[in-house]
Design a protein around this motif. Structure first.
Motif, PDB file in Angstrom:
ATOM      1  N   THR A  87       0.442  15.412   1.333  1.00  0.00           N
ATOM      2  CA  THR A  87      -0.402  14.221   1.144  1.00  0.00           C
ATOM      3  C   THR A  87      -0.981  13.719   2.457  1.00  0.00           C
ATOM      4  O   THR A  87      -2.183  13.430   2.535  1.00  0.00           O
ATOM      5  N   THR A  91      -4.990  13.629   3.114  1.00  0.00           N
ATOM      6  CA  THR A  91      -5.561  12.324   3.458  1.00  0.00           C
ATOM      7  C   THR A  91      -6.387  12.433   4.734  1.00  0.00           C
ATOM      8  O   THR A  91      -7.519  11.930   4.808  1.00  0.00           O
ATOM      9  N   LYS A  94      -9.756  14.297   4.432  1.00  0.00           N
ATOM     10  CA  LYS A  94     -10.837  13.562   3.764  1.00  0.00           C
ATOM     11  C   LYS A  94     -11.364  12.393   4.593  1.00  0.00           C
ATOM     12  O   LYS A  94     -12.351  11.769   4.219  1.00  0.00           O
ATOM     13  N   CYS A  95     -10.701  12.066   5.698  1.00  0.00           N
ATOM     14  CA  CYS A  95     -11.115  10.877   6.448  1.00  0.00           C
ATOM     15  C   CYS A  95     -11.946  11.258   7.661  1.00  0.00           C
ATOM     16  O   CYS A  95     -11.932  12.412   8.108  1.00  0.00           O
ATOM     17  N   LEU A 213      -6.721   5.570   6.066  1.00  0.00           N
ATOM     18  CA  LEU A 213      -7.440   5.223   4.838  1.00  0.00           C
ATOM     19  C   LEU A 213      -7.332   3.722   4.613  1.00  0.00           C
ATOM     20  O   LEU A 213      -6.258   3.141   4.742  1.00  0.00           O
ATOM     21  N   TRP A 220      -8.315   3.225  -5.159  1.00  0.00           N
ATOM     22  CA  TRP A 220      -7.233   4.163  -4.894  1.00  0.00           C
ATOM     23  C   TRP A 220      -6.457   4.474  -6.166  1.00  0.00           C
ATOM     24  O   TRP A 220      -6.139   5.637  -6.445  1.00  0.00           O
ATOM     25  N   ASP A 224      -5.167   7.926  -8.097  1.00  0.00           N
ATOM     26  CA  ASP A 224      -3.733   8.200  -8.017  1.00  0.00           C
ATOM     27  C   ASP A 224      -3.084   8.334  -9.389  1.00  0.00           C
ATOM     28  O   ASP A 224      -2.229   9.198  -9.591  1.00  0.00           O
TER      29      ASP A 224
END
Length: 354
Positions: A87, A91, A94-95, A213, A220, A224
């Motif tokens: 995760t 994360t 993608k940032c 994030l 979110w 999720d």
């Protein structure tokens, strides 16, 4: 023509056969040695979903699932510690914030192992961890009931909710520090070796460049919530390992064959659903398939205990370990929606009572 396995599948099988499976009973009872963590770091599996440009493999979802099955079937404790890592990697991938350049490469290459502390976000509208602005950064206050890998991880991805009802995720070192205090490791019915603790946050301050994030909580949650409606590859890995014990027992081969057929069918359906292009669709079908996967796992691990007889009551028995690991997987990542579906399935009349 037989297609050779993906290199990461081969790496997972080698890690499982050479390191994880031979140590599984000892790890279950005595804890995870640093050498197991180092073996995972060297395997290349920590970068399985990371971008190639950062040292990862960007492997297809089917490869990610197969390697998870292999690791979970060999040693569920080790699988659980390393699965937390993915995760943080996705994360960061993608940032476009500064922390990406600082951490994504080391995480993708296995130089660092990351844990996660964000499940408490699912308690919303309750806010177990509050994040507020302070001194150009962010202050974290509250309690995280579950954090896995304490003393094994190098960094953690920590989450809380801001006063503007945003979900905010930020990285920090996975160690005791001002404003962050761990409990002693929990003694669990299964996976005690995963070194799970609770964390007390009392003014933990993180700089702005630690943030990975920051998004409205509602946005979110939309992405999720569907995740845990899919069956976990770990369930199939533990199920397959239990069936493997039965296949080695001449008196249980017929049972093993029947369970193997059930496993293959539910696994195929689960991955078809997981590959559906819209993750927020077919939720009822996903939940029904997930509960069937639990049913097959419970049957397989129970059969392994039954076949083992009195020997299975020894805490060093592989059958008993798999049964306890299966019990853990019934509640791992559980949400209210998953719990309701599973309880509803368990409360439904079976074929013998109709």
């Amino acid at each position: 023509m037989t297609i050779p396995p993906h290199p990461l599948v081969t790496a997972a099988r080698r890690l499982a056969a050479d390191v994880l499976a031979p140590r599984a009973e000892r790890v279950d009872q005595d804890g995870m040695p640093a050498s197991s963590v180092e073996a995972v770091k060297r395997s290349g599996l920590l970068g399985i979903a990371a971008p190639v440009a950062y040292g990862g493999s960007a492997a297809p979802a089917a490869v990610v699932r197969e390697t998870a099955e292999i690791l979970a079937g060999a040693c569920c404790s080790t699988w659980f510690v390393q699965t937390q890592h993915h995760t943080p990697v996705t994360t960061l991938a993608k940032c476009d914030l500064p922390v990406r350049e600082r951490l994504l490469g080391p995480l993708a290459r296995g130089e660092l192992l990351s844990g996660v502390a964000y499940a408490q976000l699912r308690a919303h509208p309750r806010v177990p961890v509050r994040v507020t602005r302070e001194r150009g950064g962010w202050r974290f206050d509250g309690r995280i009931p579950w954090y896995t890998g304490w003393g094994l991880n190098d960094v953690m991805l920590l989450a809380g909710v801001t006063d503007a009802d945003e979900a905010l995720f930020a990285f920090t070192e996975a160690r005791e520090q001002p404003g962050l205090r761990p409990s002693p490791p929990m003694r669990l019915a299964a996976l005690t070796a995963s070194r799970t603790v609770s964390l007390e946050l009392d003014g933990l301050w993180l700089p702005e460049d630690a943030v990975a994030l920051r998004t409205p909580y509602a946005s979110w949650a939309v992405t999720d919530r569907p995740k845990n409606t899919n069956a976990s590859p770990a369930v199939f890995g533990v199920t397959a390992a239990a069936i493997g014990l039965l296949e080695d027992d001449p008196s249980a081969k017929e049972t093993a064959g029947a369970l193997r057929a059930r496993l293959d069918a539910v696994r195929r359906q689960a991955y078809d659903l997981a590959d559906h292009p819209v993750p927020t669709e077919l939720i009822e079908e996903r939940l029904a398939c997930k509960t069937r996967a639990y049913d097959v796992m419970r049957a397989a691990t129970t059969a392994a205990v039954v076949a083992g007889g009195g020997r299975a009551m020894d805490v060093r028995s592989p059958a008993q370990r798999l049964a306890r690991e299966g019990m853990f997987l019934l509640v791992q990542g559980q949400t209210a929606q998953v719990r309701a579906a599973h309880l509803g399935s368990l409360g439904s009349p079976g074929p013998l009572s109709r």
